[in-house]
Design a protein around this motif. Structure first.
Motif, mmCIF file in Angstrom:
data_model
loop_
_atom_site.group_PDB
_atom_site.id
_atom_site.type_symbol
_atom_site.label_atom_id
_atom_site.label_comp_id
_atom_site.label_asym_id
_atom_site.label_seq_id
_atom_site.Cartn_x
_atom_site.Cartn_y
_atom_site.Cartn_z
ATOM 1 N N MET B 86 0.816 -1.223 0.000
ATOM 2 C CA MET B 86 0.000 0.000 0.000
ATOM 3 C C MET B 86 0.847 1.269 0.000
ATOM 4 O O MET B 86 0.317 2.369 -0.143
ATOM 5 C CB MET B 86 -0.978 0.010 1.175
ATOM 6 C CG MET B 86 -0.338 0.069 2.525
ATOM 7 S SD MET B 86 -1.553 -0.016 3.890
ATOM 8 C CE MET B 86 -2.228 1.639 3.899
ATOM 9 N N GLY B 88 3.409 1.825 -2.151
ATOM 10 C CA GLY B 88 4.149 1.957 -3.405
ATOM 11 C C GLY B 88 3.596 2.985 -4.387
ATOM 12 O O GLY B 88 2.707 3.785 -4.060
ATOM 13 N N THR B 89 4.121 2.933 -5.603
ATOM 14 C CA THR B 89 3.650 3.777 -6.698
ATOM 15 C C THR B 89 2.224 3.356 -7.078
ATOM 16 O O THR B 89 1.947 2.158 -7.187
ATOM 17 C CB THR B 89 4.567 3.568 -7.928
ATOM 18 O OG1 THR B 89 5.902 3.871 -7.541
ATOM 19 C CG2 THR B 89 4.158 4.452 -9.096
ATOM 20 N N PRO B 90 1.321 4.308 -7.279
ATOM 21 C CA PRO B 90 -0.059 3.935 -7.622
ATOM 22 C C PRO B 90 -0.129 3.017 -8.845
ATOM 23 O O PRO B 90 0.524 3.272 -9.858
ATOM 24 C CB PRO B 90 -0.726 5.287 -7.909
ATOM 25 C CG PRO B 90 0.044 6.270 -7.091
ATOM 26 C CD PRO B 90 1.469 5.767 -7.125
ATOM 27 N N VAL B 91 -0.914 1.967 -8.734
ATOM 28 C CA VAL B 91 -1.015 0.937 -9.775
ATOM 29 C C VAL B 91 -1.375 1.537 -11.132
ATOM 30 O O VAL B 91 -0.870 1.088 -12.172
ATOM 31 C CB VAL B 91 -2.015 -0.167 -9.347
ATOM 32 C CG1 VAL B 91 -3.422 0.380 -9.128
ATOM 33 C CG2 VAL B 91 -2.039 -1.326 -10.319
ATOM 34 N N GLN B 92 -2.236 2.555 -11.132
ATOM 35 C CA GLN B 92 -2.667 3.150 -12.400
ATOM 36 C C GLN B 92 -1.514 3.872 -13.112
ATOM 37 O O GLN B 92 -1.543 4.052 -14.319
ATOM 38 C CB GLN B 92 -3.894 4.051 -12.199
ATOM 39 C CG GLN B 92 -3.665 5.301 -11.351
ATOM 40 C CD GLN B 92 -3.821 5.076 -9.852
ATOM 41 O OE1 GLN B 92 -3.605 3.968 -9.353
ATOM 42 N NE2 GLN B 92 -4.152 6.129 -9.127
ATOM 43 N N VAL B 128 -2.158 -0.692 -4.705
ATOM 44 C CA VAL B 128 -3.504 -0.770 -5.283
ATOM 45 C C VAL B 128 -4.415 -0.037 -4.291
ATOM 46 O O VAL B 128 -4.872 -0.627 -3.313
ATOM 47 C CB VAL B 128 -3.925 -2.241 -5.477
ATOM 48 C CG1 VAL B 128 -5.337 -2.322 -6.051
ATOM 49 C CG2 VAL B 128 -2.938 -2.964 -6.383
ATOM 50 N N THR B 129 -4.634 1.226 -4.539
ATOM 51 C CA THR B 129 -5.178 2.224 -3.600
ATOM 52 C C THR B 129 -4.143 2.450 -2.483
ATOM 53 O O THR B 129 -3.273 1.604 -2.266
ATOM 54 C CB THR B 129 -6.551 1.880 -2.943
ATOM 55 O OG1 THR B 129 -6.363 1.053 -1.802
ATOM 56 C CG2 THR B 129 -7.515 1.232 -3.929
ATOM 57 N N THR B 130 -4.274 3.560 -1.777
ATOM 58 C CA THR B 130 -3.358 3.817 -0.652
ATOM 59 C C THR B 130 -4.048 3.524 0.678
ATOM 60 O O THR B 130 -3.640 4.021 1.722
ATOM 61 C CB THR B 130 -2.883 5.283 -0.660
ATOM 62 O OG1 THR B 130 -4.039 6.125 -0.704
ATOM 63 C CG2 THR B 130 -2.012 5.566 -1.865
#
Lengths: 183, 183
Positions: B86, B88-92, B128-130
């Motif tokens: 949670m 990390g770099t945003p998945v999108q 994948v979301t924060t």
């Protein structure tokens, strides 16, 4: 569009972690509340409320003994019901249909055995792949598709903790003093 | 692109169901194998193999005591490592970058406490979301995005059971006689 999640047939001993993951997935992916059915589980409900306290937003959790009445009332009040099941219409076909209406949505996530009346009552029975996997990933992927990725822009206001995305390591903003053992 | 999933820090008693859901999610969303680390768990591995027997495909499960060597070897052999966290770099943002390379991917799914070397070794730390939710939904949504929805077209060959998607009720094709208690 308001989204609620109904978790059927919760069993305190066996399902505590899975149901907790269902609740937190519902919250992270934009649902406004989860309704538990099955066994009453005060501790689980407190844990979910504790996450909301620390991480913000207005997610609610409540208990309903009689899920059948609850579904009936939901539909009487103009809401729609989506039952996630590996036997349903493929999610990639169902979601564009479901998105056409802005009515409140109740997403039903089953336990080990879902009674036939749930299939009958649902406006849509939706499968996320036709393979067995998990109610947690089914709910996550379904909500991601229903929200069209907009869940990534959600703001969870009033939380004590906030993640700052980072390519390496952990960065958290603390908005208030808190017991850091509970992170 | 070949996708493998490494599950860290499995604890037999506490994690059996969550790790099973991680394994089945990996399989349903197109990974070719899962590697378990932490405690060895013969029963869990048999359960996952049993699902493959009944539902088809060639998904593999294996055990690696030393995940650090395994990650190092993976990278030495030209593969890339994605750690889901949670923080990390945003998945999108990450997925379009990750998709640019066709190298083999190892998706690392942590346990309760992920050691710093995992963050350091990973080519990408991806959130994948924060918000806190579940390794199961994180993995499902990440693989769905990495696969661009192509997981819905996967064929799982040689299975005894096959779901026929249905708007109402359950339809299953049985390709072979089987003990229907085990469905």
């Amino acid at each position: 569009m308001n989204i609620s999640v109904l978790r059927l047939d919760h069993r305190r001993r066996r399902d505590a972690r899975i149901t907790t993951h269902v609740c937190l997935t519902a919250r992270a992916f934009g649902a406004s509340e989860v309704i538990l059915s099955g066994e009453r589980d005060k501790k689980l409900m407190e844990n979910v409320e504790d996450v909301r306290e620390r991480w913000g937003g207005s997610f609610k959790i409540s208990y309903q003994k009689n899920w059948d009445n609850f579904i009936e009332e939901w539909q009487k009040n103009g809401g729609e019901v989506i039952h996630l099941t590996m036997y349903g219409t493929p999610v990639q076909e169902a979601v564009p249909q479901i998105q056409k209406s802005s009515k409140d949505k109740l997403v039903v996530v089953g336990g080990s055995r879902v009674p036939t009346p749930v299939y009958k009552a649902a406006d849509w029975n939706v499968s996320v792949t036709t393979q067995p996997h998990s109610e947690v990933s089914s709910l996550g992927v379904f909500l991601h598709m229903l929200m069209d990725g907009k869940e990534f822009e959600l703001e969870f206001e009033g939380g004590k903790l906030e993640v700052v995305p980072s390519a390496e390591g952990k960065q958290i903003i603390t908005h208030e003093e808190f017991d850091d053992q509970k992170l």
